[in-house]
Design a protein around this motif. Structure first.
Motif, PDB file in Angstrom:
ATOM      1  N   ALA A  64       0.829  -1.210   0.000  1.00 45.94           N
ATOM      2  CA  ALA A  64       0.000   0.000   0.000  1.00 45.94           C
ATOM      3  C   ALA A  64       0.858   1.253   0.000  1.00 45.94           C
ATOM      4  O   ALA A  64       0.506   2.273  -0.624  1.00 45.94           O
ATOM      5  N   GLU A  65       1.992   1.200   0.706  1.00 43.86           N
ATOM      6  CA  GLU A  65       2.879   2.362   0.729  1.00 43.86           C
ATOM      7  C   GLU A  65       3.439   2.657  -0.657  1.00 43.86           C
ATOM      8  O   GLU A  65       3.693   3.817  -1.014  1.00 43.86           O
ATOM      9  N   GLU A  66       3.637   1.606  -1.461  1.00 44.85           N
ATOM     10  CA  GLU A  66       4.087   1.811  -2.843  1.00 44.85           C
ATOM     11  C   GLU A  66       3.003   2.494  -3.676  1.00 44.85           C
ATOM     12  O   GLU A  66       3.298   3.250  -4.606  1.00 44.85           O
ATOM     13  N   PHE A  67       1.730   2.211  -3.344  1.00 44.65           N
ATOM     14  CA  PHE A  67       0.620   2.841  -4.063  1.00 44.65           C
ATOM     15  C   PHE A  67       0.682   4.368  -3.942  1.00 44.65           C
ATOM     16  O   PHE A  67       0.305   5.092  -4.859  1.00 44.65           O
ATOM     17  N   LEU A  68       1.134   4.873  -2.777  1.00 47.68           N
ATOM     18  CA  LEU A  68       1.122   6.311  -2.531  1.00 47.68           C
ATOM     19  C   LEU A  68       2.039   7.060  -3.487  1.00 47.68           C
ATOM     20  O   LEU A  68       1.831   8.248  -3.757  1.00 47.68           O
ATOM     21  N   THR A  69       3.048   6.401  -3.991  1.00 53.12           N
ATOM     22  CA  THR A  69       3.985   7.060  -4.918  1.00 53.12           C
ATOM     23  C   THR A  69       3.750   6.657  -6.383  1.00 53.12           C
ATOM     24  O   THR A  69       3.843   7.486  -7.277  1.00 53.12           O
ATOM     25  N   ALA A  70       3.399   5.383  -6.612  1.00 58.18           N
ATOM     26  CA  ALA A  70       3.267   4.902  -8.000  1.00 58.18           C
ATOM     27  C   ALA A  70       1.824   4.801  -8.460  1.00 58.18           C
ATOM     28  O   ALA A  70       1.564   4.648  -9.650  1.00 58.18           O
ATOM     29  N   GLY A  71       0.863   4.906  -7.525  1.00 58.59           N
ATOM     30  CA  GLY A  71      -0.529   4.721  -7.866  1.00 58.59           C
ATOM     31  C   GLY A  71      -0.956   3.280  -7.689  1.00 58.59           C
ATOM     32  O   GLY A  71      -0.127   2.364  -7.621  1.00 58.59           O
ATOM     33  N   SER A  72      -2.292   3.064  -7.639  1.00 53.12           N
ATOM     34  CA  SER A  72      -2.795   1.707  -7.479  1.00 53.12           C
ATOM     35  C   SER A  72      -2.586   0.898  -8.747  1.00 53.12           C
ATOM     36  O   SER A  72      -2.332   1.459  -9.836  1.00 53.12           O
ATOM     37  N   HIS A  73      -2.723  -0.419  -8.655  1.00 53.75           N
ATOM     38  CA  HIS A  73      -2.526  -1.283  -9.818  1.00 53.75           C
ATOM     39  C   HIS A  73      -3.504  -0.929 -10.933  1.00 53.75           C
ATOM     40  O   HIS A  73      -3.126  -0.836 -12.112  1.00 53.75           O
ATOM     41  N   GLU A  74      -4.792  -0.729 -10.564  1.00 53.95           N
ATOM     42  CA  GLU A  74      -5.812  -0.455 -11.586  1.00 53.95           C
ATOM     43  C   GLU A  74      -5.576   0.903 -12.257  1.00 53.95           C
ATOM     44  O   GLU A  74      -5.799   1.070 -13.462  1.00 53.95           O
ATOM     45  N   PHE A  75      -5.093   1.882 -11.480  1.00 55.06           N
ATOM     46  CA  PHE A  75      -4.814   3.210 -12.033  1.00 55.06           C
ATOM     47  C   PHE A  75      -3.647   3.142 -13.010  1.00 55.06           C
ATOM     48  O   PHE A  75      -3.665   3.795 -14.077  1.00 55.06           O
ATOM     49  N   GLU A 130     -10.003  10.061 -10.547  1.00 54.46           N
ATOM     50  CA  GLU A 130      -9.333  10.071  -9.234  1.00 54.46           C
ATOM     51  C   GLU A 130      -8.952   8.644  -8.851  1.00 54.46           C
ATOM     52  O   GLU A 130      -9.737   7.707  -9.028  1.00 54.46           O
ATOM     53  N   ASP A 131      -7.737   8.488  -8.344  1.00 53.39           N
ATOM     54  CA  ASP A 131      -7.303   7.168  -7.844  1.00 53.39           C
ATOM     55  C   ASP A 131      -7.889   7.000  -6.431  1.00 53.39           C
ATOM     56  O   ASP A 131      -7.263   7.359  -5.425  1.00 53.39           O
ATOM     57  N   VAL A 132      -9.103   6.455  -6.383  1.00 54.10           N
ATOM     58  CA  VAL A 132      -9.842   6.370  -5.122  1.00 54.10           C
ATOM     59  C   VAL A 132      -9.092   5.537  -4.087  1.00 54.10           C
ATOM     60  O   VAL A 132      -9.084   5.854  -2.894  1.00 54.10           O
ATOM     61  N   THR A 133      -8.461   4.474  -4.556  1.00 59.22           N
ATOM     62  CA  THR A 133      -7.740   3.603  -3.622  1.00 59.22           C
ATOM     63  C   THR A 133      -6.642   4.353  -2.891  1.00 59.22           C
ATOM     64  O   THR A 133      -6.480   4.241  -1.671  1.00 59.22           O
ATOM     65  N   VAL A 134      -5.892   5.175  -3.660  1.00 58.08           N
ATOM     66  CA  VAL A 134      -4.819   5.955  -3.052  1.00 58.08           C
ATOM     67  C   VAL A 134      -5.394   6.988  -2.085  1.00 58.08           C
ATOM     68  O   VAL A 134      -4.849   7.224  -0.999  1.00 58.08           O
ATOM     69  N   THR A 135      -6.531   7.604  -2.454  1.00 56.00           N
ATOM     70  CA  THR A 135      -7.173   8.578  -1.568  1.00 56.00           C
ATOM     71  C   THR A 135      -7.576   7.928  -0.245  1.00 56.00           C
ATOM     72  O   THR A 135      -7.379   8.500   0.835  1.00 56.00           O
ATOM     73  N   GLN A 136      -8.134   6.727  -0.349  1.00 55.97           N
ATOM     74  CA  GLN A 136      -8.528   6.004   0.875  1.00 55.97           C
ATOM     75  C   GLN A 136      -7.314   5.665   1.733  1.00 55.97           C
ATOM     76  O   GLN A 136      -7.347   5.799   2.969  1.00 55.97           O
ATOM     77  N   LEU A 137      -6.240   5.245   1.095  1.00 58.53           N
ATOM     78  CA  LEU A 137      -5.035   4.888   1.848  1.00 58.53           C
ATOM     79  C   LEU A 137      -4.428   6.097   2.545  1.00 58.53           C
ATOM     80  O   LEU A 137      -3.919   5.992   3.671  1.00 58.53           O
ATOM     81  N   LYS A 138      -4.476   7.252   1.893  1.00 56.57           N
ATOM     82  CA  LYS A 138      -3.953   8.472   2.525  1.00 56.57           C
ATOM     83  C   LYS A 138      -4.787   8.844   3.748  1.00 56.57           C
ATOM     84  O   LYS A 138      -4.245   9.305   4.766  1.00 56.57           O
ATOM     85  N   LEU A 146     -11.312   4.420   8.277  1.00 55.30           N
ATOM     86  CA  LEU A 146     -12.241   4.986   7.311  1.00 55.30           C
ATOM     87  C   LEU A 146     -13.639   4.910   7.892  1.00 55.30           C
ATOM     88  O   LEU A 146     -13.954   3.991   8.653  1.00 55.30           O
ATOM     89  N   SER A 147     -14.496   5.836   7.498  1.00 52.75           N
ATOM     90  CA  SER A 147     -15.872   5.807   7.988  1.00 52.75           C
ATOM     91  C   SER A 147     -16.682   4.707   7.315  1.00 52.75           C
ATOM     92  O   SER A 147     -17.601   4.149   7.911  1.00 52.75           O
ATOM     93  N   ASP A 148     -16.333   4.377   6.082  1.00 51.91           N
ATOM     94  CA  ASP A 148     -17.056   3.349   5.336  1.00 51.91           C
ATOM     95  C   ASP A 148     -16.445   1.972   5.626  1.00 51.91           C
ATOM     96  O   ASP A 148     -15.311   1.688   5.225  1.00 51.91           O
ATOM     97  N   LYS A 149     -17.190   1.110   6.324  1.00 51.16           N
ATOM     98  CA  LYS A 149     -16.677  -0.201   6.721  1.00 51.16           C
ATOM     99  C   LYS A 149     -16.459  -1.118   5.521  1.00 51.16           C
ATOM    100  O   LYS A 149     -15.557  -1.954   5.521  1.00 51.16           O
TER     101      LYS A 149
END
Length: 495
Positions: A64-75, A130-138, A146-149
């Motif tokens: 997940a930490e790699e996602f913050l710099t390179a983006g998610s796999h799907e993105f 928007e890379d939603v996954t990265v936004t959620q991870l941040k 997160l508020s959404d379970k």
């Protein structure tokens, strides 16, 4: 005073008490273990009081930490597809992005970002969303949740986050609170006595709750602990310990004096260890006793018809590792015949049997044996004494069953009720020594001898919860097990 301790006191003074170090701008940066050690030091001086606070927090995995710099796999998959105007071959996606390409395609399809056109992937959106996954991870990185379970469970399923416990502390002022730590004396020195400064000195109070350093020293083996407890029981009942440090015996003392026939299976090589050097022992100096034993076996004597076989001196003199400590009892009773009087004797030592080694058997073990000699004593005295003896071990439910031993008649097996197993278990053997054995030594007819024995290993295994005897004796024994186990106390029932 350390820098951290000073900061703790300053924060408590400024806020009137820290509600949670996890939310404190200054103290939140410190590791919980570091905080705890410094808080404990201040608490010992009664400057503060503190309580532990535990809370659950989601943290990012390495992926997940790699996602913050390179983006998610799907993105990243969508980005590669949009770079090609005519669509991108699936094989090129996998070769370019590797494992990220394989994992990201499914999620990109699910999000409606891409579609399949033959062997190619084409974009279904006009611009990068928007890379939603990265936004959620941040968000999780900053707030821990997160508020959404459902979103949390999805990220957990993708192994991008994991739940961990975060430790913090609530801190309040103590009765000696201050921004400076007084240096307290820990001991009275000779100089303080000479100059009288000890009268006005402030001393650090003793912490009676702290554990002292464990001394590095030797430790008794559990067998020795239980052995010593048995010895004290015997001594309390008026017994004298027999000299039992002779492991090698002749067949005469080990078998013949105990009325064990020379054809008995116990004398086979499969059951007994015989010595190669020396092979034979010297004949006993008491020739009368020697002849009495021969007659008892071969022709019968003292009211017995004997075994009626040709008794061989060479078989009697073969050297063996003793199979029981009763050989010692026989020698001691022979000495008692010179001056017959009521006597109580016991021994606890090693014996040797040629047995296959398994979880409950070894080729050598310890035998606990007691002998009582007295005039006109009966089987009832034996049963009564067994109740006293085992009662001191905490075993109060006994049963007796008739049995056979070559050198005792009558003979009794001793059973005790095992509360843990919910059944009766055999714990020993006993009986009255036969007249053929005693009168051959020269003991009076009305002097009877009671004897009983049990192993040392079985009660030790029960006491210390050992299921495999090889963990008690031999190379598999743990030195930590020997060092850390307490002394045995047999005032609580072994069974």
């Amino acid at each position: 005073m350390s820098e951290i301790q000073l900061q703790i006191l300053q924060r408590v003074d400024a806020t009137g008490g820290v509600k949670s170090t996890l939310e404190d701008d200054v103290l939140a940066k410190y590791d919980p273990n570091t905080l705890h050690s410094n808080l404990t030091s201040l608490w010992a001086k009664e400057m503060i009081s503190f309580d532990k606070i535990e809370t659950d927090k989601w943290i990012l995995t390495k992926e997940a930490e790699e996602f913050l710099t390179a983006g998610s796999h799907e993105f990243r998959v969508l980005n590669e597809v949009m770079k090609s105007l005519d669509g991108l071959k699936i094989a090129d996606v996998n070769s370019t992005l590797g494992n990220a390409g394989k994992l990201g395609q499914g999620k990109a399809f699910k999000n409606g970002w891409i579609a399949k056109d033959g062997d190619k992937l084409v974009a279904k959106v006009d611009s990068l969303p928007e890379d939603v996954t990265v936004t959620q991870l941040k968000t999780i990185q900053s707030s821990g949740s997160l508020s959404d379970k459902k979103e949390l469970q999805e990220l957990k399923k993708r192994k991008l986050i994991s739940l961990t416990k975060i430790v913090g502390y609530k801190i309040e002022k103590g009765k000696n609170f201050g921004l400076e730590i007084k240096t307290l004396e820990t001991d009275i020195t000779s100089d303080m006595i000479v100059n009288g400064s000890w009268k006005n000195a402030e001393f650090k109070p003793y912490n009676f709750n702290s554990e002292g350093a464990f001394p590095h020293s030797g430790a008794l083996h559990p067998l020795n602990k239980v052995r010593e407890e048995f010895r004290q029981i015997f001594f309390s009942l008026g017994f004298t310990e027999m000299p039992s440090n002779q492991y090698v015996e002749s067949g005469f003392w080990n078998f013949d004096t105990l009325f064990v026939p020379q054809q008995h299976p116990a004398r086979d090589l499969q059951d007994t260890f015989y010595l190669k050097d020396p092979k034979v022992a010297k004949e006993p100096t008491d020739r009368e006793y020697w002849e009495n034993i021969k007659q008892v076996h071969q022709d019968g004597k003292y009211g017995s018809i004997g075994y009626r076989y040709p008794w061989k001196a060479e078989e009697s003199l073969r050297m063996v590792l003793r199979t029981h400590t009763t050989a010692i009892s026989s020698a001691m009773l022979h000495q008692l015949a010179k001056d017959p009087k009521p006597t109580r004797l016991f021994s606890i030592d090693r014996v040797f049997r040629n047995e296959a080694v398994d979880a409950t058997h070894l080729a050598e073990f310890h035998q606990v044996e007691g002998v009582i000699a007295g005039y006109d004593i009966t089987l009832g005295d034996l049963i009564g004494f067994m109740d006293d003896f085992f009662g001191k071990m905490g075993v109060n439910q006994l049963r007796f069953k008739a049995a056979y031993n070559p050198y005792t008649e009558p003979s009794l097996e001793i059973f005790a009720y095992h509360k843990g197993l919910g059944k009766w278990v055999e714990i020993g053997n006993s009986g009255m020594f036969r007249p053929e054995m005693l009168e051959a030594m020269g003991l009076p007819k009305n002097m009877r001898v009671l004897g009983w024995g049990l192993s040392l290993e079985r009660p030790t295994m029960i006491k210390y919860g050992v299921s495999n005897i090889r963990e008690l004796l031999g190379h598999k024994v743990s030195l930590d097990f020997i060092e850390t186990n307490p002394a045995a106390r047999l005032d609580e029932a072994l069974v």
